[in-house]
Design an enzyme around this catalytic site. Structure first.
Site, PDB file in Angstrom:
ATOM      1  N   ASN A  11       0.117   1.587  -1.654  1.00  0.00           N
ATOM      2  CA  ASN A  11      -0.370   0.226  -1.436  1.00  0.00           C
ATOM      3  C   ASN A  11      -1.682   0.357  -0.662  1.00  0.00           C
ATOM      4  O   ASN A  11      -1.667   0.558   0.551  1.00  0.00           O
ATOM      5  CB  ASN A  11       0.668  -0.574  -0.634  1.00  0.00           C
ATOM      6  N   TRP A  12      -2.784   0.261  -1.391  1.00  0.00           N
ATOM      7  CA  TRP A  12      -4.082   0.513  -0.753  1.00  0.00           C
ATOM      8  C   TRP A  12      -4.551  -0.632   0.136  1.00  0.00           C
ATOM      9  O   TRP A  12      -5.497  -0.496   0.878  1.00  0.00           O
ATOM     10  CB  TRP A  12      -5.133   0.802  -1.844  1.00  0.00           C
ATOM     11  N   LYS A  13      -3.924  -1.792  -0.004  1.00  0.00           N
ATOM     12  CA  LYS A  13      -4.349  -2.966   0.777  1.00  0.00           C
ATOM     13  C   LYS A  13      -5.849  -3.216   0.548  1.00  0.00           C
ATOM     14  O   LYS A  13      -6.339  -2.969  -0.538  1.00  0.00           O
ATOM     15  CB  LYS A  13      -4.011  -2.775   2.262  1.00  0.00           C
ATOM     16  N   HIS A  99       4.796  -9.257  -0.185  1.00  0.00           N
ATOM     17  CA  HIS A  99       4.461  -8.403   0.959  1.00  0.00           C
ATOM     18  C   HIS A  99       4.293  -9.252   2.218  1.00  0.00           C
ATOM     19  O   HIS A  99       3.744 -10.351   2.155  1.00  0.00           O
ATOM     20  CB  HIS A  99       3.184  -7.611   0.671  1.00  0.00           C
ATOM     21  N   GLU A 101       2.325  -9.139   4.583  1.00  0.00           N
ATOM     22  CA  GLU A 101       0.938  -9.524   4.915  1.00  0.00           C
ATOM     23  C   GLU A 101       0.531 -10.756   4.107  1.00  0.00           C
ATOM     24  O   GLU A 101      -0.249 -11.583   4.569  1.00  0.00           O
ATOM     25  CB  GLU A 101      -0.009  -8.336   4.673  1.00  0.00           C
ATOM     26  N   GLU A 168      10.888  -3.476   3.518  1.00  0.00           N
ATOM     27  CA  GLU A 168       9.817  -3.166   4.460  1.00  0.00           C
ATOM     28  C   GLU A 168      10.003  -3.954   5.750  1.00  0.00           C
ATOM     29  O   GLU A 168       9.555  -5.102   5.850  1.00  0.00           O
ATOM     30  CB  GLU A 168       8.460  -3.561   3.863  1.00  0.00           C
ATOM     31  N   GLY A 174       2.578  -0.171   9.520  1.00  0.00           N
ATOM     32  CA  GLY A 174       1.384   0.186  10.277  1.00  0.00           C
ATOM     33  C   GLY A 174       1.620   0.521  11.740  1.00  0.00           C
ATOM     34  O   GLY A 174       0.677   0.678  12.509  1.00  0.00           O
ATOM     35  N   SER A 212       5.177   2.701   7.476  1.00  0.00           N
ATOM     36  CA  SER A 212       4.783   3.901   8.235  1.00  0.00           C
ATOM     37  C   SER A 212       5.280   5.215   7.648  1.00  0.00           C
ATOM     38  O   SER A 212       5.505   6.176   8.389  1.00  0.00           O
ATOM     39  CB  SER A 212       5.250   3.790   9.698  1.00  0.00           C
ATOM     40  N   GLY A 233       1.476   2.735   2.623  1.00  0.00           N
ATOM     41  CA  GLY A 233       0.225   2.047   2.904  1.00  0.00           C
ATOM     42  C   GLY A 233      -0.838   3.009   3.395  1.00  0.00           C
ATOM     43  O   GLY A 233      -1.453   3.740   2.614  1.00  0.00           O
ATOM     44  N   GLY A 234      -1.027   3.042   4.722  1.00  0.00           N
ATOM     45  CA  GLY A 234      -2.086   3.853   5.337  1.00  0.00           C
ATOM     46  C   GLY A 234      -2.210   5.266   4.783  1.00  0.00           C
ATOM     47  O   GLY A 234      -3.318   5.712   4.439  1.00  0.00           O
TER      48      GLY A 234
END
Ligand code: PGA
Length: 251
Positions: A11-13, A99, A101, A168, A174, A212, A233-234
């Site tokens: 998930n590159w956001k 998601h 976010e 999630e 994060g 994470s 993600g990150g």
């Protein structure tokens, strides 16, 4: 070597431009070396990159997905919006919906439900994210919240053929914190039972974990029963970190 960990979903956001293809190419080179037919490596990239990357990666094992879409199925006066039909025609095969976010940006359960129905209609696989806040967990409301998110998000969805559930916990995203083994085992099992009850029969819907995930903690996460992969993600914004996660699942 076990192939239990089927899904590695990036998930590159809000990250990436055309030059970021090199990250995916490095992952592609790696997965070409591991002889797993079952694994699916999916990069959910910004809409600006879906078309270009899908074309460039057509002959590879990498699958391109999108990160969101509008809830309406038809074209319409919605400046700046992109619907599931459009991301599908650009080459996306998967889409992340629900998601936290996006929920924080205003996506209600009802909006998410409409997005899911539209995505299924357009033959996309939905990565449906659910999760509780830290406050809700502390108040022992986790199961109630997840149950509501499932009921409302999947309202009038007839089956789970086009759905992957991504658990999630919001407090994990994060933050570098992952749930304890027991917490995660219990929650995944709750989600499985809830889906079995709701859809009235046992089915093989895949449940993945996100929050994470990194090369170090993935060793702990693979000990959890009934998790079929990860939403990352990150760590997916670096080819090396992403490859190390896959490697550590099979060592
Ligand atoms: P993270 O993000 O891996 O950076 O915690 C996961 C996600 O939001 O899907």
């Amino acid at each position: 070597m076990t192939y239990k960990y089927e899904y590695f979903i990036a998930n590159w956001k809000m990250f990436g431009d055309f030059s970021s293809l090199k990250i995916i190419n490095s992952v592609n080179n790696y997965i070409n070396k591991i002889k797993s037919r079952k694994n699916k490596v999916i990069f959910c990239v910004p809409s600006t990159l879906v078309g270009h990357f899908s074309n460039r990666l057509k002959k590879s094992k990498i699958i391109i997905g999108a990160q969101n879409c509008h809830y309406l199925n038809e074209y319409g006066p919605h400046t700046g919006s992109i619907n599931s039909k459009m991301i599908k025609s650009a080459g996306a095969k998967y889409v992340i919906l629900g998601h936290s976010e996006n929920r924080a940006d205003g996506d209600t359960d009802n909006i998410i439900n409409n997005k899911i129905k539209s995505a299924i209609k357009n033959n996309l696989v939905v990565i449906f994210c659910i999760g509780e806040t830290l406050k809700q967990r502390k108040q022992k409301l986790t199961n109630k919240i997840l149950s509501l998110q499932i009921d409302k998000g999947l309202k009038l969805v007839k089956n789970l053929k086009k759905i992957i559930i991504s658990y999630e916990p919001i407090w994990s995203i994060g933050t570098g914190i992952i749930p304890a083994h027991k917490e995660l085992t219990e929650t995944i099992s709750f989600i499985r039972n809830k889906l079995n009850k709701k859809f009235k029969k046992k089915h093989s819907v895949k449940i993945i974990y996100g929050g994470s995930v990194n090369a170090k903690n993935v060793r702990k996460l693979i000990a959890i029963q009934d998790i079929s992969g990860f939403l990352i993600g990150g760590a997916s914004q670096s080819g090396k970190k992403f490859i190390d996660i896959i490697k550590n699942c099979y060592m």
